[in-house]
Design a protein around this motif. Structure first.
Motif, PDB file in Angstrom:
ATOM      1  N   SER A 198       0.856  -1.193   0.000  1.00 58.36           N
ATOM      2  CA  SER A 198       0.000   0.000   0.000  1.00 58.36           C
ATOM      3  C   SER A 198       0.879   1.225   0.000  1.00 58.36           C
ATOM      4  O   SER A 198       2.058   1.150   0.300  1.00 58.36           O
ATOM      5  N   GLY A 199       0.270   2.319  -0.311  1.00 59.57           N
ATOM      6  CA  GLY A 199       1.031   3.570  -0.341  1.00 59.57           C
ATOM      7  C   GLY A 199       0.742   4.328  -1.615  1.00 59.57           C
ATOM      8  O   GLY A 199      -0.149   3.992  -2.374  1.00 59.57           O
ATOM      9  N   ALA A 200       1.496   5.366  -1.833  1.00 66.96           N
ATOM     10  CA  ALA A 200       1.279   6.147  -3.050  1.00 66.96           C
ATOM     11  C   ALA A 200       2.326   5.777  -4.081  1.00 66.96           C
ATOM     12  O   ALA A 200       3.462   5.467  -3.732  1.00 66.96           O
ATOM     13  N   ARG A 201       1.951   5.774  -5.296  1.00 58.28           N
ATOM     14  CA  ARG A 201       2.883   5.498  -6.397  1.00 58.28           C
ATOM     15  C   ARG A 201       2.865   6.674  -7.338  1.00 58.28           C
ATOM     16  O   ARG A 201       1.828   7.272  -7.583  1.00 58.28           O
TER      17      ARG A 201
ATOM     18  N   ILE B 290      -0.868   7.564  -7.799  1.00 56.56           N
ATOM     19  CA  ILE B 290      -1.953   6.600  -7.579  1.00 56.56           C
ATOM     20  C   ILE B 290      -1.896   6.183  -6.121  1.00 56.56           C
ATOM     21  O   ILE B 290      -0.827   5.852  -5.604  1.00 56.56           O
ATOM     22  N   GLU B 291      -3.023   6.223  -5.506  1.00 50.74           N
ATOM     23  CA  GLU B 291      -3.103   5.823  -4.111  1.00 50.74           C
ATOM     24  C   GLU B 291      -3.465   4.354  -4.045  1.00 50.74           C
ATOM     25  O   GLU B 291      -4.412   3.892  -4.696  1.00 50.74           O
ATOM     26  N   VAL B 292      -2.713   3.587  -3.300  1.00 46.64           N
ATOM     27  CA  VAL B 292      -3.012   2.158  -3.183  1.00 46.64           C
ATOM     28  C   VAL B 292      -3.335   1.872  -1.736  1.00 46.64           C
ATOM     29  O   VAL B 292      -2.627   2.302  -0.833  1.00 46.64           O
ATOM     30  N   CYS B 293      -4.436   1.155  -1.524  1.00 42.43           N
ATOM     31  CA  CYS B 293      -4.746   0.847  -0.131  1.00 42.43           C
ATOM     32  C   CYS B 293      -5.180  -0.600   0.013  1.00 42.43           C
ATOM     33  O   CYS B 293      -5.513  -1.286  -0.949  1.00 42.43           O
ATOM     34  N   GLU B 294      -5.154  -1.047   1.217  1.00 44.94           N
ATOM     35  CA  GLU B 294      -5.529  -2.442   1.493  1.00 44.94           C
ATOM     36  C   GLU B 294      -7.038  -2.597   1.297  1.00 44.94           C
ATOM     37  O   GLU B 294      -7.802  -1.770   1.767  1.00 44.94           O
TER      38      GLU B 294
END
Lengths: 125, 891
Positions: free
Chosen positions: B839-842, B873-877
């Motif tokens: 997770s996190g920002a890319r 892009i925001e990635v989250c669980e």
């Protein structure tokens, strides 16, 4: 009386050299140029010590066969050189010092002149 | 041939006592050979200073002169005899040692004793009454017993001493055993003491003469006796007393009355004594004494020139004095003395060279050109003179006037003839090179350079012009960078002469160019003359010779030039590097702006300014760029003849600046690069014939004169100002510019919906809209992940994967299919997938490059543009599972 007077800039090029008119000018150019060696050596050796009371007057640089060469360095590394004939024994140390002081005063007056840019050849009447 | 000022060899070596060994037969007896070897070989400095000689027993030593009881009628004929030192160093021994094989337990004791006594008697007679000490060494086979135990030996020893009339101290025993060297050293010390006693006695004898002398008639003898006493003391190795007596001798020398006729003798003798004094002072580690003694010596004799016709002799003598003192000083330094920058042998070598140069000039002035050696050969006996320093044709003559005027004249003529044969330059050059080495050692670079210039002048006088040219060329750049124009001008004038005389075309042209320049301190007529010569060269004619050259060298030089130009072949074109000289033409090139857009033409302004006294035409000017494809745009050719006074764009008038402007379009490959001027070439002379290319690097400017920050104080001139009104010195020189790419006029967006989930194949859409006016083609899109530095360190594996399509394998960079063309306002979408395991920002980076035709000064060409955007892009669980225990009880 001095036989030759020279003012040398910080980068070791001559700003002003004047010799007595009937003398061999080129020889004096060489004498002044070579005495720069000794001046440089003295400046560098003194600058290794603390700088607070650095003597401006360098005294007799080295006696060549016929001439005595005296040097004087200002704080901005401008060098004055006076060449005197060896046979002229009446000139004493004090007189040389006063000659240098007069030269220094004349030089500072010239620098204060707003029309003079630093590094130009000095022309004097 | 012994010339004036040369020191005799006996003087230079360190005096050692002389001891003669007799009775040794090295040819037939191996033991004797061993003994002799032990004495003579391997004389290290820690052994006593004795010189051993082996002579047969009946060698006839020099007869002792009749001792004078009264000096009344003695009129001395000279100061120092030439053979005296040699005699006492090599011929007259202090001790004669007789070796005799005799054991204490010899059967035929009496006979052998008698034989020994006769041997000693023979030696004594051979000495003719000199006070040389005699000693006897018995070579024995057995080691001696400790003294006091061997009664027989003691008894026999006294018998032997009585028979030979020796004192008990003069009898020694040398057992021929293993410790030979030890015994030999003990013997040597004993001999040394005997020798010292002998020399002491001799010096007392000479001192005793003093009572018989009076000052008026025997003034020369005072000097001689003091010298002798001092020399004996030196042989005795008592150098302090020796020094005292040498100084006395020196003082006595100056009490002598000096006339023209005995001046040379006095000078020679005083130079001998002075040499000894200085040498001893250096050995006693009092260098200041040596220096002050030498200074006094030189000051006394500086003005005593002697016969005016032989003034060169005086210069030669002075030169020798300085050279010898320099050598002594150098020896002392090697033995451990330290010298300082203002007091070291270099000064003395330099003075020696100066006097040698004066000698050469005096010789030229005084000696008439056609001189013959006089028939009476006045110098016949110059090598065999009885006294030091006298003239060969009037030896022993001490009165105030010359005996024969005719002989004097002939003698002077002979000396002048000899002097003309001397090759003076080759005396000066080694002195100068020693001086240069010394000054280099003591860090005086400018003095060293001055001496190199002098050496160059000497080579010029010695007619070795190419060497002179090489030497002078080495120092000019230093004088140029330190801006000592008058010195530089002098050197250049000499170089010009040398270059003319050896027909060194390249050097000649280079030096001429510099001498015509604005810093050279030559008068205007001279500059015009040099320019005319240069002109002649480019037209394949022979230039005029330079002034002040030797006549026959000029002829040779002229012949060289004519053969080359008459041969029809032109000389190969030469290239002159302009950045290292201050020439008569200066060039400044600059781009008119610091950066250009790729669609606007690049403009270069090139200015040429001439300081030559007369107009000059060049035949081609070309500018070289870092990308050689543009070189073709920077050429200006002049078709007119070189001496045609038609004014054109290549005709430089003195004091005027000629401006050329060049414009060109950059190629697409150079976009986003720095474009710089590599150099400027200016061709003088005709291109088909003889020509010289003057080459500047980096757009010219005057790096020599104004490299310092003095320009900071001057007002900066704007690059696009009107240069024709600005003075030449303050013009800027901007030789590098940046080509910036054309701005891309495109709208690129990354469309995405909502946050991405871990491990999801997340859809991204890249949308491109053409907002240009024209149609674009070859659109290439690529997507990549921007990895921040911290990420790259933390994660060993990539945590983001890009896919073009779900079934395809992943990669770190995706290139979208090429789009052939995109009309204005047309929009196109490309999809891509990304899958993240964390997770996190890319940060996604999207690059779009395309080509668009643009109009650059009437020509259509394709221009590359690129647009780059980044989007995150925001990635989250997707699921967040937490577990908590409410009750531990099992019910």
């Amino acid at each position: 009386m001095a036989v030759c007077v020279a003012v040398i800039a910080k980068e070791n090029y001559p700003l002003y050299i004047k010799t007595l008119p009937n003398e061999n000018e080129l020889k004096f150019h060489y004498t002044v140029h070579t005495s720069l060696d000794v001046i440089e050596e003295r400046i560098h050796s003194v600058s290794k010590n603390t700088n607070d009371l650095r003597e401006l007057y360098l005294g007799l640089l080295y006696p060549t066969e016929d001439y005595k060469v005296y040097g004087y360095v200002t704080n901005s590394r401008i060098k004055f050189i006076i060449v005197i004939e060896s046979t002229n024994a009446t000139i004493r140390d004090n007189e040389i010092r006063s000659m240098f002081r007069k030269l220094h005063n004349a030089y500072t007056d010239m620098v204060c002149n707003p029309f003079y840019t630093n590094g130009d050849i000095i022309e004097s009447t | 041939m012994v010339s004036v000022g040369d020191l005799p060899e006996e003087l230079i070596a360190r005096p050692q006592a002389l001891v003669v060994l007799t009775g040794i037969d090295i040819v037939h007896n191996a033991e004797h050979l061993r003994i002799w070897d032990a004495f003579s070989n391997n004389r290290r400095p820690d052994r006593v200073p004795i010189q051993f000689k082996m002579l047969p027993g009946d060698h006839d030593y020099l007869k002792l002169k009749q001792k004078k009881t009264a000096y009344d009628w003695v009129i001395p004929k000279g100061i120092l005899k030439t053979n005296w030192m040699r005699k006492h160093l090599h011929d007259v021994p202090a001790v004669v040692v007789v070796f005799f094989e005799l054991d204490w337990d010899e059967q035929l004791w009496n006979e052998r004793k008698q034989a020994c006594a006769t041997f000693v008697e023979v030696v004594r007679t051979a000495l003719h009454g000199r006070q040389t000490r005699a000693a006897v060494v018995l070579i024995q086979k057995n080691a001696p017993l400790p003294p006091g135990e061997d009664v027989v030996a003691a008894d026999r020893a006294t018998q032997l001493c009585n028979a030979c009339e020796l004192s008990a101290k003069a009898l020694f025993v040398l057992p021929n055993s293993d410790h030979l060297l030890g015994y030999v050293i003990r013997l040597e010390n004993a001999f040394y003491e005997l020798a010292q006693a002998y020399y002491h006695h001799e010096s007392r004898v000479v001192k005793a003469h003093r009572d018989h002398l009076n000052k008026t008639t025997h003034a020369l003898l005072f000097v001689r006796h003091q010298f002798k006493v001092a020399f004996y003391n030196e042989l005795k190795q008592d150098s302090h007393t020796a020094l005292k007596h040498y100084r006395q001798a020196y003082l006595h020398l100056h009490e002598l009355r000096i006339t023209d006729y005995n001046l040379l003798e006095i000078k020679t003798n005083s130079c001998i004594v002075n040499f000894k004094i200085c040498k001893l002072c250096f050995e006693h580690n009092t260098p200041l004494d040596a220096i002050s003694q030498f200074r006094r010596h030189v000051d006394i004799y500086k003005s005593k020139i002697g016969t005016a016709d032989l003034a060169f002799e005086h210069s030669a003598w002075m030169s020798k004095q300085f050279a010898v003192f320099g050598d002594l000083f150098e020896e002392a330094i090697r033995a451990g003395l330290t010298a300082i920058q203002t007091q070291h042998p270099g000064f003395y070598y330099q003075e020696a060279a100066r006097y040698a140069i004066a000698r050469k000039q005096l010789c030229r002035g005084l000696c008439p050109a056609e001189l013959k050696y006089p028939a009476s050969d006045p110098l016949a006996e110059a090598d065999k003179m009885e006294y030091y320093g006298q003239r060969p044709w009037r030896q022993g003559h001490q009165s105030l006037e010359a005996p024969s005027v005719q002989k004097e004249r002939e003698g002077i003529q002979a000396l002048q003839y000899r002097e003309c044969q001397v090759d003076h330059s080759w005396l000066v050059i080694p002195l100068l090179s020693s001086a240069i080495a010394q000054f280099k050692k003591y860090k005086s670079p400018r003095m060293k350079r001055y001496l190199v210039v002098q050496m160059g002048e000497e080579y010029y006088h010695a007619k070795d012009y190419s060497k002179a040219l090489a030497l002078l060329g080495r120092v000019t750049w230093e004088y140029r960078s330190e801006r000592w124009w008058s010195i530089l001008t002098n050197i250049l004038q000499l170089s010009l002469r040398c270059a003319y005389l050896v027909m060194s075309f390249e050097e000649y042209v280079t030096v001429s160019i510099e001498l015509m320049g604005r810093y050279a301190q030559v008068p205007r007529e001279e500059k015009i003359r040099i320019q005319m010569n240069l002109h002649k060269i480019f037209q394949d004619e022979v230039p005029e010779p330079e002034h002040g050259c030797e006549h026959d060298s000029v002829e040779k030089g002229r012949a060289l030039w004519t053969t080359i130009s008459a041969g029809g072949k032109s000389r190969s074109p030469i290239v002159v590097e302009m950045n290292s000289i201050t020439a008569f033409v200066e060039c400044k090139a600059c781009f008119t702006a610091d950066s250009f857009l790729c669609e606007s033409p690049v403009t270069v302004k090139l200015g040429l300014h001439s300081f030559a006294p007369m107009p000059i035409r060049f035949s081609q000017l070309s500018v070289r760029f870092s990308n050689e494809a543009y070189n073709q745009f920077g050429i200006v050719v002049d078709e007119n003849a070189v001496d045609d006074p038609i004014e054109s764009t290549s005709y430089l008038k003195p004091g005027q600046t000629l401006w050329h402007t060049f414009q060109f379009i950059v190629e697409q490959d150079d976009v986003d690069c720095n474009l710089s001027i590599a150099g400027v070439d200016l061709v003088l002379g005709s291109l088909e014939g003889c020509c010289a290319t003057l080459r500047w690097t980096d757009g010219g400017g005057d790096a020599i004169v104004h490299p310092f920050a003095t320009q900071v104080h001057r007002k900066k001139v704007a690059l696009n100002a009107d240069f024709s009104v600005v003075s030449w010195d303050v013009l800027p020189s901007n030789y590098s510019t940046h080509i910036s790419p054309r701005e891309a006029n495109l709208d690129v967006q990354l469309l995405q919906k909502g946050p991405a989930l871990v491990n999801e194949f997340y859809l991204m859409t890249v949308s491109i809209t053409n907002t240009e006016v024209a149609q674009i083609s070859n659109v290439r899109t690529s997507i990549s992940v921007v990895t921040a530095v911290a990420d790259a360190v933390a994660t060993a594996q990539p945590n983001t994967f890009l896919y073009e399509d779900i079934d395809l394998p992943c990669s770190q960079l995706i290139s979208m299919p090429l789009l052939e063309e995109l009309k204005p306002n047309q929009k196109v979408d490309n999809v891509a997938y990304v899958r993240c395991v964390d997770s996190g920002a890319r940060l996604m980076c999207i690059q779009v490059s395309y080509q668009i035709p643009i109009d650059i000064s009437g020509k259509m060409s394709m221009c590359n543009c690129m647009k780059e955007i980044t989007s995150s892009i925001e990635v989250c669980e997707p699921f967040n599972i937490t577990v908590s225990l409410t009750n531990m009880k099992v019910c």
